[in-house]
Design an enzyme around this catalytic site. Structure first.
Site, PDB file in Angstrom:
ATOM      1  N   ARG A  10       0.839  -1.200   0.000  1.00  0.00           N
ATOM      2  CA  ARG A  10       0.000   0.000   0.000  1.00  0.00           C
ATOM      3  C   ARG A  10       0.874   1.250   0.000  1.00  0.00           C
ATOM      4  NH1 ARG A  10      -0.608   4.771   2.700  1.00  0.00           N
ATOM      5  NH2 ARG A  10      -0.185   3.667   4.655  1.00  0.00           N
ATOM      6  N   ASP A  11       1.576   1.511   1.086  1.00  0.00           N
ATOM      7  CA  ASP A  11       2.334   2.743   1.217  1.00  0.00           C
ATOM      8  C   ASP A  11       3.465   2.811   0.199  1.00  0.00           C
ATOM      9  OD1 ASP A  11       3.202   5.150   2.146  1.00  0.00           O
ATOM     10  OD2 ASP A  11       3.764   4.476   4.139  1.00  0.00           O
ATOM     11  N   HIS A 202       4.466   4.064  12.917  1.00  0.00           N
ATOM     12  CA  HIS A 202       4.691   4.040  11.466  1.00  0.00           C
ATOM     13  C   HIS A 202       5.771   5.080  11.208  1.00  0.00           C
ATOM     14  CE1 HIS A 202       3.457   3.738   7.152  1.00  0.00           C
ATOM     15  NE2 HIS A 202       3.987   4.960   7.139  1.00  0.00           N
ATOM     16  N   HIS A 204       9.261   6.655   9.083  1.00  0.00           N
ATOM     17  CA  HIS A 204       9.994   6.792   7.828  1.00  0.00           C
ATOM     18  C   HIS A 204      11.470   7.032   8.134  1.00  0.00           C
ATOM     19  CE1 HIS A 204       6.513   7.633   4.823  1.00  0.00           C
ATOM     20  NE2 HIS A 204       6.114   6.850   5.803  1.00  0.00           N
ATOM     21  N   CYS A 235       4.633   9.616   1.044  1.00  0.00           N
ATOM     22  CA  CYS A 235       3.276  10.144   1.006  1.00  0.00           C
ATOM     23  C   CYS A 235       3.185  11.100  -0.173  1.00  0.00           C
ATOM     24  CB  CYS A 235       2.923  10.881   2.297  1.00  0.00           C
ATOM     25  SG  CYS A 235       1.271  11.630   2.249  1.00  0.00           S
ATOM     26  N   ASN A 244      10.057   4.641   3.843  1.00  0.00           N
ATOM     27  CA  ASN A 244       9.641   3.875   5.021  1.00  0.00           C
ATOM     28  C   ASN A 244      10.835   3.107   5.589  1.00  0.00           C
ATOM     29  OD1 ASN A 244       6.480   3.700   5.425  1.00  0.00           O
ATOM     30  ND2 ASN A 244       6.857   3.823   3.228  1.00  0.00           N
TER      31      ASN A 244
END
Length: 302
Positions: A10-11, A202, A204, A235, A244
């Protein structure tokens, strides 16, 4: 046991222009599950016109649910997306709640007040459907659009979301601004407001502090860490928010320190080949895959 939640499908994929073929996504997810990864964020239920990379998320959810022992989760931007996620049969879903109102307006087109109303709708929907629901407190450590975010604001908005029915939270360093001292401080403050509902970070690695921040979170009792294979991700609505935490590096660090993740490192390293083949030329990051696993690692882990 520490849960590594893989967010790359996803990310990671939403942050690159190319669309990974559906069959390659399935191979990636199946290989990570076989390596012992127990939770994967397999996609997001956003309009395909905005993120064509996520257009096949319902099909990916259906496939991932056939994999034994895998917790299949997806991101949703609003109640409409949540309805699609529930219909697809996800085990869990999360919604991003930006602590920066400017980022919120850019990312999901909603103010803080509007987002809290949306969160209440999704919480009720998830409760009725028996689907786990979490909120990611994004840009909690800083925003490329607003700069520093007052910690008291993060605490206030987390408490408001808790009152709206949320029972699990993550703190998200969407822009890679966090440092270990800030992580420790903010985890403690948010925990004071929502208790053990704060489980996840979460992070980065935009400025090279991802693993240091992860350790700071572990010291404060965090039990789930998001990561992306090869460090894919960022993002699209936060300029400069790349990188990430690399799943391979995080898994190695935790194993080397004696934490149980349930992940077989040799098998995890091989998953990278699937992503590299499907996305030729796309940069993949990580020190451990390049250096290899050290001799005697298994003996040190025990």
């Amino acid at each position: 046991m520490i849960l590594i939640s893989e967010v790359g499908p996803r990310d990671g994929l939403q942050s690159i222009d190319r669309v990974m073929p559906t069959e390659a996504k399935k191979r990636w997810i199946a290989a990570e599950a076989a390596a012992g990864v127990r939770e994967i964020e397999v996609g997001s239920f956003v309009p395909p016109s905005l993120l064509p990379q996520m257009a096949d998320t319902a099909e990916i959810v259906a496939f991932a649910k056939t994999l034994p022992g895998l917790n299949v989760v997806a991101l949703v931007p609003n109640a409409k997306g949540a309805a699609r996620a529930v219909a697809a049969g996800v085990h869990g879903m999360s919604i991003p709640f930006s602590m920066s109102e400017t980022h919120s307006l850019n990312n999901v087109r909603k103010s803080h007040t509007e987002m809290l109303a949306e969160i209440a709708k999704v919480a009720a929907m998830a409760h009725d459907a028996g689907v786990h629901f979490a909120v990611g407190l994004s840009t909690a450590f800083g925003c490329t659009l607003e700069g520093a975010i007052p910690e008291e604001q993060v605490v206030r908005l987390a408490a408001a979301a808790y009152e709206a029915g949320v029972r699990e939270f993550s703190l998200s360093d969407t822009t890679g601004y966090a440092d270990p001292a800030q992580v420790r401080r903010l985890v403690r403050k948010v925990r004071d407001a929502v208790g053990d509902a704060l489980t996840t970070l979460h992070l980065h690695n935009t400025r090279g502090l991802g693993l240091a921040n992860a350790l700071a979170g572990l010291d404060e009792g965090i039990t789930t860490l998001d990561a992306s294979l090869g460090g894919l991700g960022g993002c699209p609505f936060a300029p400069g928010a790349s990188g990430n935490i690399v799943t391979e590096d995080l898994a190695f660090m935790l194993h080397a320190m004696g934490y149980d993740t349930g992940i077989e490192l040799d098998a995890l390293m091989k998953v990278r080949e699937i992503v590299a083949e499907a996305l030729p030329g796309e940069p993949l990051y990580g020190f451990t895959p390049d250096a290899g696993l050290p001799l005697g690692l298994a003996d040190r882990v025990g």
